[in-house]
Design an enzyme around this catalytic site. Structure first.
Site, PDB file in Angstrom:
ATOM      1  N   HIS A  60       0.846  -1.190   0.000  1.00  0.00           N
ATOM      2  CA  HIS A  60       0.000   0.000   0.000  1.00  0.00           C
ATOM      3  C   HIS A  60       0.881   1.240   0.000  1.00  0.00           C
ATOM      4  O   HIS A  60       1.961   1.229   0.572  1.00  0.00           O
ATOM      5  CB  HIS A  60      -0.920   0.020   1.235  1.00  0.00           C
ATOM      6  CG  HIS A  60      -2.061   0.959   1.079  1.00  0.00           C
ATOM      7  ND1 HIS A  60      -1.968   2.296   1.403  1.00  0.00           N
ATOM      8  CD2 HIS A  60      -3.313   0.762   0.589  1.00  0.00           C
ATOM      9  CE1 HIS A  60      -3.129   2.873   1.123  1.00  0.00           C
ATOM     10  NE2 HIS A  60      -3.955   1.974   0.633  1.00  0.00           N
ATOM     11  N   GLU A  62      -7.870  -5.316  -0.473  1.00  0.00           N
ATOM     12  CA  GLU A  62      -8.397  -6.058  -1.612  1.00  0.00           C
ATOM     13  C   GLU A  62      -8.351  -7.572  -1.412  1.00  0.00           C
ATOM     14  O   GLU A  62      -9.140  -8.305  -2.016  1.00  0.00           O
ATOM     15  CB  GLU A  62      -7.643  -5.668  -2.891  1.00  0.00           C
ATOM     16  CG  GLU A  62      -7.705  -4.192  -3.222  1.00  0.00           C
ATOM     17  CD  GLU A  62      -9.096  -3.723  -3.616  1.00  0.00           C
ATOM     18  OE1 GLU A  62     -10.073  -4.088  -2.937  1.00  0.00           O
ATOM     19  OE2 GLU A  62      -9.193  -2.983  -4.598  1.00  0.00           O
TER      20      GLU A  62
HETATM   21  N1  ACO Z   1       4.131  -7.466  -4.802  1.00  0.00           N
HETATM   22  C1  ACO Z   1       5.443  -7.433  -5.073  1.00  0.00           C
HETATM   23  N2  ACO Z   1       6.202  -6.320  -4.978  1.00  0.00           N
HETATM   24  C2  ACO Z   1       5.582  -5.193  -4.600  1.00  0.00           C
HETATM   25  C3  ACO Z   1       4.219  -5.156  -4.298  1.00  0.00           C
HETATM   26  C4  ACO Z   1       3.466  -6.347  -4.409  1.00  0.00           C
HETATM   27  N3  ACO Z   1       2.172  -6.389  -4.152  1.00  0.00           N
HETATM   28  N4  ACO Z   1       3.885  -3.898  -3.954  1.00  0.00           N
HETATM   29  C5  ACO Z   1       4.995  -3.169  -4.050  1.00  0.00           C
HETATM   30  N5  ACO Z   1       6.034  -3.943  -4.422  1.00  0.00           N
HETATM   31  C6  ACO Z   1       7.414  -3.552  -4.615  1.00  0.00           C
HETATM   32  C7  ACO Z   1       7.555  -2.732  -5.892  1.00  0.00           C
HETATM   33  O1  ACO Z   1       7.829  -3.547  -6.990  1.00  0.00           O
HETATM   34  C8  ACO Z   1       8.698  -1.811  -5.561  1.00  0.00           C
HETATM   35  O2  ACO Z   1       9.900  -2.491  -5.751  1.00  0.00           O
HETATM   36  P1  ACO Z   1      11.175  -1.721  -6.400  1.00  0.00           P
HETATM   37  O3  ACO Z   1      11.513  -0.651  -5.408  1.00  0.00           O
HETATM   38  O4  ACO Z   1      12.206  -2.779  -6.523  1.00  0.00           O
HETATM   39  O5  ACO Z   1      10.703  -1.173  -7.716  1.00  0.00           O
HETATM   40  C9  ACO Z   1       8.544  -1.575  -4.077  1.00  0.00           C
HETATM   41  O6  ACO Z   1       7.794  -2.671  -3.551  1.00  0.00           O
HETATM   42  C10 ACO Z   1       7.792  -0.291  -3.793  1.00  0.00           C
HETATM   43  O7  ACO Z   1       6.648  -0.275  -4.615  1.00  0.00           O
HETATM   44  P2  ACO Z   1       5.952   1.061  -5.126  1.00  0.00           P
HETATM   45  O8  ACO Z   1       5.369   0.788  -6.464  1.00  0.00           O
HETATM   46  O9  ACO Z   1       6.852   2.239  -4.975  1.00  0.00           O
HETATM   47  O10 ACO Z   1       4.841   1.225  -4.051  1.00  0.00           O
HETATM   48  P3  ACO Z   1       3.551   2.087  -4.239  1.00  0.00           P
HETATM   49  O11 ACO Z   1       3.365   2.825  -2.984  1.00  0.00           O
HETATM   50  O12 ACO Z   1       3.549   2.902  -5.469  1.00  0.00           O
HETATM   51  O13 ACO Z   1       2.505   0.901  -4.461  1.00  0.00           O
HETATM   52  C11 ACO Z   1       0.612  -0.411  -4.590  1.00  0.00           C
HETATM   53  C12 ACO Z   1       1.352   0.676  -3.782  1.00  0.00           C
HETATM   54  C13 ACO Z   1       0.295   0.151  -5.970  1.00  0.00           C
HETATM   55  C14 ACO Z   1      -0.686  -0.747  -3.900  1.00  0.00           C
HETATM   56  C15 ACO Z   1       1.514  -1.667  -4.702  1.00  0.00           C
HETATM   57  O14 ACO Z   1       1.848  -2.158  -3.422  1.00  0.00           O
HETATM   58  C16 ACO Z   1       0.895  -2.756  -5.577  1.00  0.00           C
HETATM   59  O15 ACO Z   1       1.038  -2.697  -6.788  1.00  0.00           O
HETATM   60  N6  ACO Z   1       0.196  -3.751  -4.948  1.00  0.00           N
HETATM   61  C17 ACO Z   1      -0.443  -4.787  -5.720  1.00  0.00           C
HETATM   62  C18 ACO Z   1      -1.776  -4.283  -6.305  1.00  0.00           C
HETATM   63  C19 ACO Z   1      -2.828  -4.093  -5.218  1.00  0.00           C
HETATM   64  O16 ACO Z   1      -2.947  -4.870  -4.279  1.00  0.00           O
HETATM   65  N7  ACO Z   1      -3.614  -3.007  -5.405  1.00  0.00           N
HETATM   66  C20 ACO Z   1      -4.676  -2.637  -4.458  1.00  0.00           C
HETATM   67  C21 ACO Z   1      -4.241  -1.520  -3.560  1.00  0.00           C
HETATM   68  S1  ACO Z   1      -5.398  -1.131  -2.295  1.00  0.00           S
HETATM   69  C22 ACO Z   1      -6.490  -0.024  -3.025  1.00  0.00           C
HETATM   70  O17 ACO Z   1      -6.147   0.779  -3.834  1.00  0.00           O
HETATM   71  C23 ACO Z   1      -7.913  -0.054  -2.628  1.00  0.00           C
END
Ligand code: ACO
Length: 373
Positions: free
Chosen positions: A256, A311
């Site tokens: 998140h 989710e």
């Molecule tokens: N699985 C694997 N790796 C992940 C995940 C995940 N679910 N989430 C983040 N990471 C990793 C990223 O790849 C990134 O790695 P890097 O630094 O090597 O590139 C690091 O963790 C940081 O990720 P960011 O993209 O900077 O985190 P951000 O704050 O933008 O992302 C998000 C938040 C979009 C929710 C992300 O965690 C994600 O994509 N999760 C999966 C999709 C999901 O569950 N979406 C629902 C969100 S809840 C809602 O909106 C109601």
């Protein structure tokens, strides 16, 4: 399953995604990321959900936003009937569309009037559209809404074409209240930007809904179920998850932008599942997958806390209510439209256009002058 690659193309400068930037003042809700707390209308989530139904929550949010709008039974009935007339007319063009696409079309069909009762129209029409686009996508006939029941009962009654049990109504009502608002998330920000231009409410909600549908936001629960299906059995979880991460995929339902601990909404939804008596075999598999995913993510990204988000349990609860997975995002919109409309009201009261700037990274001009329009 939707695929989200981790890699940022090397030619693109990494941007902040506005992380940590306050884009508006709001009295509606606060996300306390380090504490893992969500405060809605000045009340911690657990209490907020226990104290009021979803329909009451809508009015609470509108009132905090500065509106005296209420969900008068007569107005709700009128709006539901109007929404049903619209979807009847749209039926031929809805053929072949997914529920998520169908809902976008239906929302756009509402009159774009900026009338003061547009929020009532939007929150009342949303369950009628969401239930019926799901029915059409599965090849079923439209079902007219009950004009008198609350939102959760109205939605379930149409979707399943039968009277829902009180347990089912309570479970969906808890879900809708839990997701009704959540700070400056991407779809709410979108709604506020559109409202700040003094565009009509319907346009703001259509835009917000578009932002919601992406898998990084409200489009994640369907892929969560796909993931569980694909894993199949608990002893396959570690292998599946390792392979997925090795391919650069993200695990849906984890991570998140704001929370650095477990998303508090996950626990409320887990409680609703328990109360529904729906902790069946899929639930057992999901708990095993969750444990494995959390351990693996910790090893995979030791510097980043990646916890279970809303989710993951949304997928389990909506599945237990026999809602088709393709309709999960439309159901999310049934809940979140409460917050979107309240934020639009709040934004309109503030009355200032949201117009940020950008860092220009293109070719520099020789004689610097302000060319921005
Ligand atoms: N699985 C694997 N790796 C992940 C995940 C995940 N679910 N989430 C983040 N990471 C990793 C990223 O790849 C990134 O790695 P890097 O630094 O090597 O590139 C690091 O963790 C940081 O990720 P960011 O993209 O900077 O985190 P951000 O704050 O933008 O992302 C998000 C938040 C979009 C929710 C992300 O965690 C994600 O994509 N999760 C999966 C999709 C999901 O569950 N979406 C629902 C969100 S809840 C809602 O909106 C109601």
């Amino acid at each position: 399953m939707s695929k989200i690659m981790n890699a940022t193309p090397s030619s693109v400068a990494p941007t902040s995604g506005l992380e940590g930037i306050a884009a508006a003042d709001t009295a509606l809700s606060q996300v306390l990321g380090q504490a893992g707390e969500l405060v809605i209308a000045g009340t911690p989530l657990h209490q907020f959900v226990a104290q009021q139904t979803f329909d009451e929550a809508i009015q609470t949010l509108w009132s905090i936003a500065g509106s005296d709008l209420t969900l008068e039974a007569e107005n709700v009935a009128h709006a539901r009937a109007l929404a049903f007339e619209n979807i009847e007319k749209l039926q031929p063009v809805l053929k072949g569309l997914s529920p998520a696409e169908g809902l976008r079309l239906c929302l756009s069909s509402l009159s774009g009037s900026n009338a003061s009762d547009a929020p009532v129209l939007l929150v009342s029409a949303m369950p009628v559209f969401a239930a019926n686009v799901a029915r059409l996508a599965d090849g079923h006939a439209l079902v007219a809404p009950d004009l008198k029941t609350n939102t959760a009962a109205c939605f379930l009654g149409m979707l399943h074409n039968r009277a829902p049990s009180q347990g089912e109504i309570n479970a969906l009502d808890t879900y809708l209240s839990t997701v009704c608002d959540h700070g400056m998330n991407a779809s709410t920000f979108t709604a506020r930007v559109i409202a700040s231009t003094q565009a009509d409410f319907v346009s703001a909600i259509v835009g917000a809904y578009g932002a919601l549908t992406g898998p990084l936001h409200g489009g994640a629960p369907e892929p969560v179920l796909d993931m569980l299906d694909s894993i199949g059995t608990a002893d396959n979880a570690a292998h599946w998850i390792d392979a997925e991460l090795a391919r650069g995929e993200r695990l849906m339902g984890f991570g998140h932008r704001v929370y650095r601990v477990r998303d508090p909404r996950a626990d409320v939804l887990a409680g609703a599942l328990k109360e529904l008596g729906a902790e069946g075999p899929r639930y057992g598999l999901a708990r095993a997958v969750e444990r494995c995913a959390l351990e693996t993510l910790q090893r995979h990204k030791p510097d980043r806390v990646l916890e279970t988000n809303v989710e993951f349990y949304t997928a389990l609860l909506l599945d237990a209510l026999h809602i088709p997975r393709a309709a999960f995002t439309p159901v999310f919109a049934v809940g979140r439209v409460a917050g979107w409309t309240a934020h639009c009201i709040e934004q309109q009261r503030i009355g200032r256009l949201i117009r940020p700037s950008a860092n220009y990274i293109g070719t520099p001009v020789k004689a610097p002058q302000d060319l921005s329009v």
